[in-house]
Design an enzyme around this catalytic site. Sequence first.
Site, PDB file in Angstrom:
ATOM      1  N   LYS A  52       0.842  -1.202   0.000  1.00  0.00           N
ATOM      2  CA  LYS A  52       0.000   0.000   0.000  1.00  0.00           C
ATOM      3  C   LYS A  52       0.880   1.256   0.000  1.00  0.00           C
ATOM      4  O   LYS A  52       0.619   2.213  -0.737  1.00  0.00           O
ATOM      5  CB  LYS A  52      -0.903   0.011   1.243  1.00  0.00           C
ATOM      6  CG  LYS A  52      -1.996  -1.045   1.244  1.00  0.00           C
ATOM      7  CD  LYS A  52      -2.629  -1.222   2.626  1.00  0.00           C
ATOM      8  CE  LYS A  52      -3.620  -2.385   2.653  1.00  0.00           C
ATOM      9  NZ  LYS A  52      -4.147  -2.699   3.990  1.00  0.00           N
ATOM     10  N   GLN A  96      -4.008  -1.227  10.352  1.00  0.00           N
ATOM     11  CA  GLN A  96      -4.018  -2.557   9.744  1.00  0.00           C
ATOM     12  C   GLN A  96      -4.542  -3.592  10.730  1.00  0.00           C
ATOM     13  O   GLN A  96      -4.099  -3.664  11.876  1.00  0.00           O
ATOM     14  CB  GLN A  96      -2.590  -2.914   9.273  1.00  0.00           C
ATOM     15  CG  GLN A  96      -2.482  -4.228   8.529  1.00  0.00           C
ATOM     16  CD  GLN A  96      -3.195  -4.224   7.170  1.00  0.00           C
ATOM     17  OE1 GLN A  96      -3.321  -3.196   6.507  1.00  0.00           O
ATOM     18  NE2 GLN A  96      -3.688  -5.385   6.760  1.00  0.00           N
ATOM     19  N   ASP A 119     -11.026   3.247   5.802  1.00  0.00           N
ATOM     20  CA  ASP A 119     -11.658   1.935   5.641  1.00  0.00           C
ATOM     21  C   ASP A 119     -13.185   2.006   5.724  1.00  0.00           C
ATOM     22  O   ASP A 119     -13.863   1.026   5.400  1.00  0.00           O
ATOM     23  CB  ASP A 119     -11.201   0.992   6.767  1.00  0.00           C
ATOM     24  CG  ASP A 119      -9.845   0.374   6.511  1.00  0.00           C
ATOM     25  OD1 ASP A 119      -9.653  -0.168   5.414  1.00  0.00           O
ATOM     26  OD2 ASP A 119      -8.995   0.422   7.415  1.00  0.00           O
TER      27      ASP A 119
HETATM   28  N1  GUN Z   1      -6.917  -6.382   7.086  1.00  0.00           N
HETATM   29  C1  GUN Z   1      -7.389  -7.092   6.028  1.00  0.00           C
HETATM   30  N2  GUN Z   1      -8.095  -6.299   5.193  1.00  0.00           N
HETATM   31  C2  GUN Z   1      -8.071  -5.057   5.748  1.00  0.00           C
HETATM   32  C3  GUN Z   1      -8.631  -3.803   5.353  1.00  0.00           C
HETATM   33  O1  GUN Z   1      -9.297  -3.670   4.320  1.00  0.00           O
HETATM   34  N3  GUN Z   1      -8.379  -2.754   6.192  1.00  0.00           N
HETATM   35  C4  GUN Z   1      -7.660  -2.888   7.342  1.00  0.00           C
HETATM   36  N4  GUN Z   1      -7.495  -1.798   8.093  1.00  0.00           N
HETATM   37  N5  GUN Z   1      -7.129  -4.038   7.732  1.00  0.00           N
HETATM   38  C5  GUN Z   1      -7.333  -5.120   6.937  1.00  0.00           C
END
Ligand code: GUN
Length: 305
Positions: A52, A96, A119
């Site tokens: 990312k 995360q 998110d």
């Molecule tokens: N862990 C797995 N997928 C995601 C996501 O889309 N956002 C976050 N913050 N953690 C994750």
Amino acid sequence: MILLDGKKIADEILEKIKKEIETLKKTTYGIPGLAVIIVGSNPASQAYVSKKHKIALRLGINSRVSELDEKTSQEILVNRIKSFNQDNHVHAVLIQLPLPDGFKTWEILNHLDPEKDVDRFLPINLGNLLLNRTEIYPCTPAGVLALLDAYQIELRGLNAVMVGRSFIVGKPLASMLTNRNATVTLCHSQTKDLAGLLRQADLIVAAIGKAGFITPDMVKKDAILIDVGQNFLTQAGEVIRLCTPSQQKRFEKKGVAITGDIHIDAFKKSSYYTPVPGGIGPMTVAMLMHNTLQLFKRKTRQETS
Ligand code: GUN
């Protein structure tokens, strides 16, 4: 059996975002800022975060990663979130998940400014999603819909079966599909006769985290198969049983193969399917960049109006 090429569509979306950021830099003199917080050393989470970050930098996003040891206290983590809430250069914050054992996820997430919740997991944002009163969606569900839209797949009236009820994928995506006029059944580990429900589905979305769980006998001919699972396999026997030749090649090189929740033989019965890797994974990252840009534009609009 048409492959829904998430990598290709994601690259096209990223290219558009990059151009838009270049223009915004000239016109608003600002750039979108993304902060990602990662706690602990889960290798999969570290790999996702690093990806990312690299992509964000490539697009001209002011991206930073804040790494905390898994022995960090909850208070230090909350303070880190609060400092990003205050920081005017940060428009989007991602924590995360999953957090290491012992951290109380919702006690922590609830400290995040809902406007910076990239998110869209916070109650106010999920509530607005449920009511169909938002234009910004959680990244993976948004990626699924953007991919279906890119191939002009009509959702109205489809019998959709969502397998997995997490707040990251299953619950928001079930609502989004409902808002798009699909008829949605949300299934999970306690569902009775899952195979029977799946056999009636025009669209199956699998987000359960069990390699090859959905087998060909559970799938109707010409169903659309969307695989959100990313399972890491390290046992040769499993790899031979569950993986495509290209996934097997990766295993030979790196000692680990990545495969989805839908058995590879089920794709032969489908009208459309997403590969793993190269399907929903890249779309999720593209939607994170999209959401970061949207939050930046919202903030800039608020400041200039
Ligand atoms: N862990 C797995 N997928 C995601 C996501 O889309 N956002 C976050 N913050 N953690 C994750």
